[in-house]
Design a protein around this motif. Structure first.
Motif, PDB file in Angstrom:
ATOM      1  N   GLU A  16       2.663  12.247 -25.085  1.00  0.00           N
ATOM      2  CA  GLU A  16       2.073  10.903 -25.020  1.00  0.00           C
ATOM      3  C   GLU A  16       3.130   9.835 -25.274  1.00  0.00           C
ATOM      4  OE1 GLU A  16      -0.976  11.138 -27.988  1.00  0.00           O
ATOM      5  OE2 GLU A  16      -2.326  12.286 -26.710  1.00  0.00           O
ATOM      6  N   ALA A  19       5.368   9.504 -22.242  1.00  0.00           N
ATOM      7  CA  ALA A  19       4.673   8.780 -21.172  1.00  0.00           C
ATOM      8  C   ALA A  19       4.655   7.279 -21.457  1.00  0.00           C
ATOM      9  CB  ALA A  19       3.254   9.307 -21.015  1.00  0.00           C
ATOM     10  N   LYS A  20       4.403   6.921 -22.696  1.00  0.00           N
ATOM     11  CA  LYS A  20       4.360   5.501 -23.079  1.00  0.00           C
ATOM     12  C   LYS A  20       5.742   4.860 -22.901  1.00  0.00           C
ATOM     13  CE  LYS A  20       1.637   2.483 -25.233  1.00  0.00           C
ATOM     14  NZ  LYS A  20       0.461   1.937 -24.599  1.00  0.00           N
ATOM     15  N   ASN A  22       8.016   5.803 -20.830  1.00  0.00           N
ATOM     16  CA  ASN A  22       8.225   5.686 -19.379  1.00  0.00           C
ATOM     17  C   ASN A  22       7.461   4.498 -18.792  1.00  0.00           C
ATOM     18  OD1 ASN A  22      10.009   7.828 -19.267  1.00  0.00           O
ATOM     19  ND2 ASN A  22       8.400   9.318 -18.848  1.00  0.00           N
ATOM     20  N   GLU A  23       6.285   4.223 -19.322  1.00  0.00           N
ATOM     21  CA  GLU A  23       5.519   3.040 -18.874  1.00  0.00           C
ATOM     22  C   GLU A  23       6.314   1.768 -19.152  1.00  0.00           C
ATOM     23  OE1 GLU A  23       1.516   2.563 -20.384  1.00  0.00           O
ATOM     24  OE2 GLU A  23       1.188   4.728 -20.226  1.00  0.00           O
ATOM     25  N   TYR A  24       6.869   1.685 -20.357  1.00  0.00           N
ATOM     26  CA  TYR A  24       7.647   0.498 -20.704  1.00  0.00           C
ATOM     27  C   TYR A  24       8.932   0.394 -19.880  1.00  0.00           C
ATOM     28  CZ  TYR A  24       4.590  -0.911 -24.480  1.00  0.00           C
ATOM     29  OH  TYR A  24       3.506  -1.354 -25.201  1.00  0.00           O
ATOM     30  N   LYS A  25       9.539   1.517 -19.565  1.00  0.00           N
ATOM     31  CA  LYS A  25      10.724   1.491 -18.707  1.00  0.00           C
ATOM     32  C   LYS A  25      10.368   0.931 -17.337  1.00  0.00           C
ATOM     33  CE  LYS A  25      13.390   5.353 -20.555  1.00  0.00           C
ATOM     34  NZ  LYS A  25      13.860   6.733 -20.245  1.00  0.00           N
ATOM     35  N   ALA A  26       9.225   1.321 -16.823  1.00  0.00           N
ATOM     36  CA  ALA A  26       8.786   0.850 -15.510  1.00  0.00           C
ATOM     37  C   ALA A  26       8.519  -0.654 -15.511  1.00  0.00           C
ATOM     38  CB  ALA A  26       7.537   1.610 -15.071  1.00  0.00           C
ATOM     39  N   LYS A  27       8.153  -1.201 -16.653  1.00  0.00           N
ATOM     40  CA  LYS A  27       7.858  -2.632 -16.756  1.00  0.00           C
ATOM     41  C   LYS A  27       9.099  -3.474 -16.997  1.00  0.00           C
ATOM     42  CE  LYS A  27       3.232  -1.998 -18.683  1.00  0.00           C
ATOM     43  NZ  LYS A  27       2.372  -2.237 -19.843  1.00  0.00           N
ATOM     44  N   LYS A  90       5.577  -4.677 -26.825  1.00  0.00           N
ATOM     45  CA  LYS A  90       4.488  -5.508 -26.329  1.00  0.00           C
ATOM     46  C   LYS A  90       4.763  -6.983 -26.574  1.00  0.00           C
ATOM     47  CE  LYS A  90       0.598  -2.406 -27.060  1.00  0.00           C
ATOM     48  NZ  LYS A  90      -0.634  -2.239 -27.822  1.00  0.00           N
TER      49      LYS A  90
END
Length: 93
Positions: A16, A19-20, A22-27, A90
């Motif tokens: 988890e 994944a989180k 990786n989400e921030y990397k994508a943003k 965030k």
């Protein structure tokens, strides 16, 4: 919760967190230019913490009965430390 259940849950927690991150990397590209360095630095810090968490997990997996509770608490504390890092990211976005 027995040891095997905790180990499974701990491994799931690592997934988890990965994944989180990786989400921030994508943003990253959507972050304003003046905040991007700070954002990237925060991601690097989280990646470093993730490496440490994986080491804690390996220690946990191999912990003897007398070291189990200590290893479990250490993993939980390391896992909880990500909340602050994610909140910080965030706030940058």
């Amino acid at each position: 919760m027995n040891k095997e259940e905790f180990k499974a849950k701990a491994n799931q927690r690592i997934d988890e967190i990965s994944a989180k991150i990786n989400e921030y990397k994508a943003k990253k590209e959507s972050v304003k230019a003046d905040a991007r360095d700070k954002y990237e630095q925060s991601i690097q810090e989280l990646e470093s913490k993730k490496s440490s968490l994986k080491k804690e997990y390996e220690t946990l997996k191999d912990a003897s009965e007398d070291k189990w509770e200590e290893s479990k608490k250490s993993f939980e504390a390391a896992s909880e430390s990500f909340k602050e890092g994610f909140e910080h990211l965030k706030s940058i976005v």
